[in-house]
Enzyme design. Structure first.
Site, PDB file in Angstrom:
ATOM      1  N   CYS A 173     -11.733  20.466  88.094  1.00  0.00           N
ATOM      2  CA  CYS A 173     -12.654  19.501  87.499  1.00  0.00           C
ATOM      3  C   CYS A 173     -13.590  18.939  88.572  1.00  0.00           C
ATOM      4  O   CYS A 173     -13.120  18.485  89.616  1.00  0.00           O
ATOM      5  CB  CYS A 173     -11.853  18.364  86.853  1.00  0.00           C
ATOM      6  N   GLU A 219     -59.682  22.229  62.674  1.00  0.00           N
ATOM      7  CA  GLU A 219     -59.152  20.928  63.078  1.00  0.00           C
ATOM      8  C   GLU A 219     -57.816  21.152  63.762  1.00  0.00           C
ATOM      9  O   GLU A 219     -57.207  22.209  63.619  1.00  0.00           O
ATOM     10  CB  GLU A 219     -58.902  20.039  61.846  1.00  0.00           C
ATOM     11  N   CYS A 241      -9.429  10.810  84.503  1.00  0.00           N
ATOM     12  CA  CYS A 241     -10.603  11.404  85.142  1.00  0.00           C
ATOM     13  C   CYS A 241     -11.799  10.474  84.907  1.00  0.00           C
ATOM     14  O   CYS A 241     -12.048  10.065  83.768  1.00  0.00           O
ATOM     15  CB  CYS A 241     -10.864  12.772  84.522  1.00  0.00           C
ATOM     16  N   CYS A 278     -12.626  14.924  89.011  1.00  0.00           N
ATOM     17  CA  CYS A 278     -11.358  14.400  89.543  1.00  0.00           C
ATOM     18  C   CYS A 278     -10.591  15.445  90.345  1.00  0.00           C
ATOM     19  O   CYS A 278      -9.573  15.137  90.955  1.00  0.00           O
ATOM     20  CB  CYS A 278     -10.485  13.850  88.411  1.00  0.00           C
ATOM     21  N   TYR A 311     -58.908  12.807  58.095  1.00  0.00           N
ATOM     22  CA  TYR A 311     -59.445  14.158  57.936  1.00  0.00           C
ATOM     23  C   TYR A 311     -59.809  14.553  56.513  1.00  0.00           C
ATOM     24  O   TYR A 311     -60.298  15.641  56.273  1.00  0.00           O
ATOM     25  CB  TYR A 311     -58.502  15.215  58.539  1.00  0.00           C
ATOM     26  N   CYS A 328     -10.410  19.310  81.064  1.00  0.00           N
ATOM     27  CA  CYS A 328      -9.749  18.571  82.121  1.00  0.00           C
ATOM     28  C   CYS A 328      -8.705  17.714  81.415  1.00  0.00           C
ATOM     29  O   CYS A 328      -9.033  16.944  80.519  1.00  0.00           O
ATOM     30  CB  CYS A 328     -10.756  17.685  82.863  1.00  0.00           C
ATOM     31  N   LYS A 382     -49.651  27.991  62.579  1.00  0.00           N
ATOM     32  CA  LYS A 382     -48.588  27.255  63.279  1.00  0.00           C
ATOM     33  C   LYS A 382     -48.234  27.943  64.592  1.00  0.00           C
ATOM     34  O   LYS A 382     -47.960  29.150  64.618  1.00  0.00           O
ATOM     35  CB  LYS A 382     -47.330  27.197  62.390  1.00  0.00           C
ATOM     36  N   ASP A 401     -49.135  16.485  64.550  1.00  0.00           N
ATOM     37  CA  ASP A 401     -47.720  16.411  64.157  1.00  0.00           C
ATOM     38  C   ASP A 401     -47.330  14.952  63.938  1.00  0.00           C
ATOM     39  O   ASP A 401     -46.734  14.300  64.783  1.00  0.00           O
ATOM     40  CB  ASP A 401     -46.846  17.051  65.238  1.00  0.00           C
ATOM     41  N   LYS A 447     -53.840  20.485  63.970  1.00  0.00           N
ATOM     42  CA  LYS A 447     -52.770  20.093  63.051  1.00  0.00           C
ATOM     43  C   LYS A 447     -51.918  19.062  63.776  1.00  0.00           C
ATOM     44  O   LYS A 447     -51.129  19.385  64.658  1.00  0.00           O
ATOM     45  CB  LYS A 447     -51.941  21.305  62.628  1.00  0.00           C
TER      46      LYS A 447
END
Ligand code: IVH
Length: 674
Positions: free
Chosen positions: A411, A118, A434, A414, A228, A429, A317, A122, A120
C-alpha cells in the site's frame, strides 16, 4: 447485440426508448446526465434507423419525435404559442452533405442557397416574451410545447434587457442561457474553498442555476445569454432573412453571437464546421457544434419542419475530443474501503477545454487489457466531456524496452501488503488504520448521501487528519473550535458554520448514520431496511448474523459484513463516541396505519397508474411490509404495472410467486390477505 436487434426490433425499440426517456429526464430535469452526449446521440440514431426500417413501429410519443423532457412541477407550466423545436444532428461530412442534398431538393432550384452559420452554444434554450416592450415572461423549452416559468430567474441575467425601446406589441426572443467558462471556474473555486462539492461542467451548472426556486441564487451565478431566434411577433418590422433577425435583435439590445455569419454557398458548411472544430476552445463558453440555417425565411417556410425539428436547419456536432500525451507514471490510490485503484499520471494536456493530469485506469485487468506502459504516448479523452479516460497507447510511438506495469505489492499510504481476493478485480489494503482509508471514511461520513456536513470536504478532512484533530468519524463531534481557528483561511465565521452543520447532522435519520459508518455492502437501500427493521442502532449493534439475514432484502453476505463490523473494537468505540455526542440512533417511526402487510415482502415492477414508485413503496412500508428491489425466494408477491414483461416477472414465475395487479395490491392492503 447486433443479432438481437435484427431478430427483435420491437424489443430493441422499447429498450432504446426507455433508455432515452431516462436520460432525457436526467439531462433536462435533474441537470445531471450520466452518459456523454455522444452516447445519447448514438442511441437516438439507432432508434431513428430502426424506425426508418420499420415504419409500423413509429409512435408519436417516441423520443425520436419529441423534444427534451416534460416540465417538472417545481415551476409553473408555460405553454409556448409557437413550439420550441430541437435540431437534427449531423455527425460527419457525409451527413452534412446529405442535408445539403435535402435542402437543394426541397427548394427545387439550382441557384445558390445562402445559409447562416452559428455556434451551437452548450447551454439551455429559453424563450423570453415582451409585451409593449416589457419583459413579461420567460420559459425553458421543456418538451417543446410546455416549458417552465423561469421569469424571475431570467430577470436576474444582466445582459437580457428588461424593457425595450421601439418594441412591437408582442415579441418573443429565443436563445441560449449559458455560463461563461471563467465564471464556472470562479464559482468552483468558491465551492472548493467552502468545502462544498464542486460543479461538473458549465452546461449543467447553467441549467441548475437558472432552475432555482430562489432567484437570488440565480442572480449570484453570472449567467449570460446569446439570442438567435424569434418566437411570436406581433406588429414588428418586415423581416425576410435569418441574418436580418440577428440585426434586429442586436438593434433592440440583445446579445447576438459575433460568430454568426452568412455563408454564400450552402456547400461552404463543411470547411466552416472543420474550422470551428479546431477553434472550439478559443472561446470563454462551451460550444458542442455549429448550427446552419437556411437564410431566406421564405425558403424556410417552403422546407417546413418535422414534429421535432426544422428541415431548414442542421446542427453539426463535434466528435468527442481525443489528445495524445506522455504517460509519466502509474500510481495507486486507496479509497475508504481499502480498494486500490491504479491511475495514470500524465504530462498535462488540454482536453475538451480543461487540463488533464490524471486519469483512472480502474484496476489491474484494465491496465493489462489496454497494455499501457510508463513512457508510452497515450490517447486521452473525456468520457461525458467530464471524466478523463486513457483510451490506449499509440504503439507506433512506443520507445524500445518499455516494461509491462506490475501492480505494487504494498500500500502506498501505509506500506502494508496489498491483497487481491480470488475472483475479484480489485486489490485492497486491509489495514483499517491506513491513513488513506481513515480520511476517506471520514469524508464519506460527512458527504451528502450520509450525514451531509457542509464544509467538511476532502481537503479539510485530510488537513484535520494530518493535524491529528480527527482519527475517526466519532472525533467530528468533539472538534475543538479554538484549535480550528488556528488554521489559516479558517476564520471565525467559517468555524461557526462548520460547527453548526456538524450540530445539524446529529439529527439525520438512522439510515444516513448507517450509510456513513462505511460498512461494506451497506448502501442507501440496505441502510434504510436495517433502520426500519431494527428500529434503533442499539438493537443492530448486538444482533446476530441469523437475525440480520432473516430480514427480507438482506442476504448472508451483507449480514456477515454488518455483524463483523460491529464486532470490531475500534468500530464499537466510534459508535460509543457518536452515542455520547447525541447523534440520532432511532429508526423511523412506525406508522399508525393498520399493519396489514406485516411479514410480507412485495416487489413492484413496471409503471403503475395511481402511484409513483416511491409512493407505492412508502405505502407498503407504512402498512408493515417490505418492498425490496429484487425478487427472491423470500418474496411474497410481485406487483406488475401495465403489461410489463420484465426479468422480475420471469423470475417470479419461475419461483411460483403470485403476480398481482395494482388493484390486487390495494385489496391486499385493505384485507391483509393475498
Ligand atoms: S436554433 C428551430 N441555434 O440546441 C430551431 N439552437 O439541439 C431551434 N442551440 O434546443 C434551435 N445553439 O437549445 C439554435 N445557435 C443555435 C443554438 C441552438 C444552441 C441549442 C438549443 C436547441 C438545441 C437543439
Amino acid at each position: 447485440m447486433a443479432r438481437d436487434r435484427q431478430l427483435d426490433p420491437v424489443g430493441r425499440v422499447e429498450e432504446l426508448r426507455a433508455a432515452l426517456r431516462h436520460h432525457n429526464e436526467l439531462y433536462y430535469q435533474k441537470d445531471a446526465p450520466e452518459i456523454p452526449d455522444s452516447e445519447y446521440d448514438a442511441m437516438l440514431r439507432e432508434l431513428i434507423q430502426i424506425e426508418n426500417d420499420h415504419p409500423d413501429l413509429l409512435t408519436p410519443d417516441s423520443p425520436s419525435q419529441t423534444v427534451g423532457s416534460s416540465a417538472t412541477t417545481t415551476f409553473a407550466p408555460v405553454e409556448h404559442r409557437i413550439p420550441m423545436m430541437s435540431l437534427d444532428n449531423a455527425f460527419d461530412e457525409e451527413e452534412l452533405q446529405a442535408w445539403v442534398g435535402r435542402v437543394h431538393k426541397g427548394v427545387g432550384n439550382a441557384t445558390d442557397i445562402k445559409v447562416v452559420a452559428e455556434l451551437k452554444i452548450d447551454g439551455l434554450a429559453v424563450s423570453i416574451r415582451y409585451e409593449k416592450g416589457k419583459l413579461v415572461q420567460a420559459a425553458t423549452r421543456g418538451d417543446g410545447r410546455v416549458g417552465e416559468d423561469v421569469t424571475a430567474n431570467v430577470k436576474t441575467i444582466s445582459v437580457i434587457p428588461s424593457s425595450l425601446k421601439n418594441a412591437p406589441e408582442v415579441l418573443e426572443v429565443r436563445g441560449e442561457v449559458y455560463m461563461p467558462i471563467s465564471a464556472f471556474h470562479a464559482l468552483n473555486a468558491i465551492e472548493q474553498e467552502a468545502g462544498r462539492k464542486t460543479f461538473a461542467n458549465p452546461r449543467n451548472t447553467a441549467a441548475g442555476s437558472l432552475r432555482q426556486k430562489n432567484a437570488a441564487v440565480t442572480a449570484e451565478r453570472q449567467l449570460s445569454f446569446w439570442s438567435y431566434q424569434l418566437g411570436e411577433i406581433v406588429g414588428g418590422p418586415e423581416l425576410t432573412t435569418q441574418h436580418q433577425v440577428f440585426d434586429y435583435l442586436r438593434s433592440l439590445g440583445f446579445p447576438v453571437n459575433p460568430a454568426s455569419v452568412v455563408l454564400d454557398h450552402v456547400d461552404d458548411i463543411i470547411t466552416h464546421s472543420e474550422s470551428w472544430q479546431q477553434q472550439r476552445h478559443s472561446l470563454d463558453y462551451e460550444i458542442d457544434g455549429v448550427v446552419f440555417k437556411v437564410d431566406e425565411l421564405s425558403l424556410q417556410q417552403q422546407l417546413g419542419s418535422t414534429a421535432r425539428a426544422p428541415r431548414w436547419a442542421i446542427a453539426y456536432k463535434f466528435p468527442p475530443e481525443e489528445r495524445t500525451t506522455k504517460l509519466l507514471a502509474i500510481e495507486v490510490s486507496i479509497g475508504r474501503t481499502g480498494r486500490a485503484t491504479p491511475y495514470a499520471r500524465l504530462e498535462p494536456v488540454v482536453v475538451a477545454g480543461s487540463t488533464v493530469e490524471f486519469a483512472t485506469l480502474h484496476n489491474e485487468d484494465q491496465v493489462e487489457a489496454k497494455d499501457v506502459r510508463v513512457g508510452d504516448t497515450v490517447i486521452v479523452r473525456k468520457a461525458g466531456d467530464v471524466i478523463p479516460e486513457v483510451v490506449g497507447p499509440v504503439l507506433s510511438e512506443r520507445p524500445k524496452g518499455l516494461r509491462k506495469w506490475k501492480f505494487p505489492a504494498n500500500c502506498p499510504d501505509c506500506g502494508q501488503k496489498l491483497f487481491r481476493p480470488e475472483n475479484e478485480v480489485d486489490h485492497r489494503c486491509l489495514n483499517t488504520s491506513c491513513p488513506a482509508r481513515v480520511s476517506g471514511t471520514i469524508e464519506h461520513f460527512a458527504s451528502r448521501g450520509a450525514m451531509d456536513i457542509e464544509g467538511l470536504g476532502e481537503q479539510r478532512v485530510k488537513l484535520f487528519c494530518q493535524e491529528g484533530l480527527l482519527r475517526d468519524v466519532g472525533d467530528i463531534y468533539s472538534l475543538d473550535p479554538e484549535k480550528l481557528v488556528k488554521f489559516d483561511k479558517l476564520g471565525d465565521l467559517s468555524v461557526r458554520n462548520l460547527l453548526e452543520s456538524i450540530e445539524k447532522s446529529k439529527s439525520r435519520p438512522l439510515a444516513n448514520v448507517l450509510v456513513g459508518l462505511n460498512i461494506r455492502h451497506v448502501g442507501g437501500t440496505v441502510a434504510a431496511t436495517l433502520a426500519s427493521s431494527f428500529g434503533h442502532l442499539d438493537n443492530l449493534e448486538i444482533a446476530t448474523e441469523e437475525q440480520v439475514s432473516a430480514i427480507e432484502g438482506i442476504g448472508p453476505i451483507i449480514a456477515a459484513s454488518v455483524v463483523e463490523w460491529f464486532s470490531q473494537e475500534e468500530n464499537r468505540s466510534v459508535v460509543q463516541k457518536l452515542r455520547a455526542a447525541g447523534v440520532n440512533f432511532a429508526g423511523p417511526e412506525k406508522s399508525d396505519a393498520p399493519q396489514t402487510l406485516a411479514g410480507m415482502s412485495i416487489v413492484v415492477t413496471g409503471a403503475l397508474e395511481g402511484f409513483t414508485r416511491d409512493e407505492i413503496e412508502s405505502l407498503i412500508v407504512a402498512h408493515g411490509g417490505k418492498s425490496p428491489s429484487s425478487v427472491s425466494k423470500k418474496t411474497t408477491a410481485l406487483v406488475v404495472g401495465g403489461d410489463e414483461r420484465s426479468s422480475k416477472r420471469t423470475k417470479a414465475e419461475e419461483l411460483g410467486i403470485p403476480i398481482l395487479s395494482e388493484q390486487d395490491l390495494l385489496k391486499v392492503i385493505e384485507t391483509g390477505t393475498l
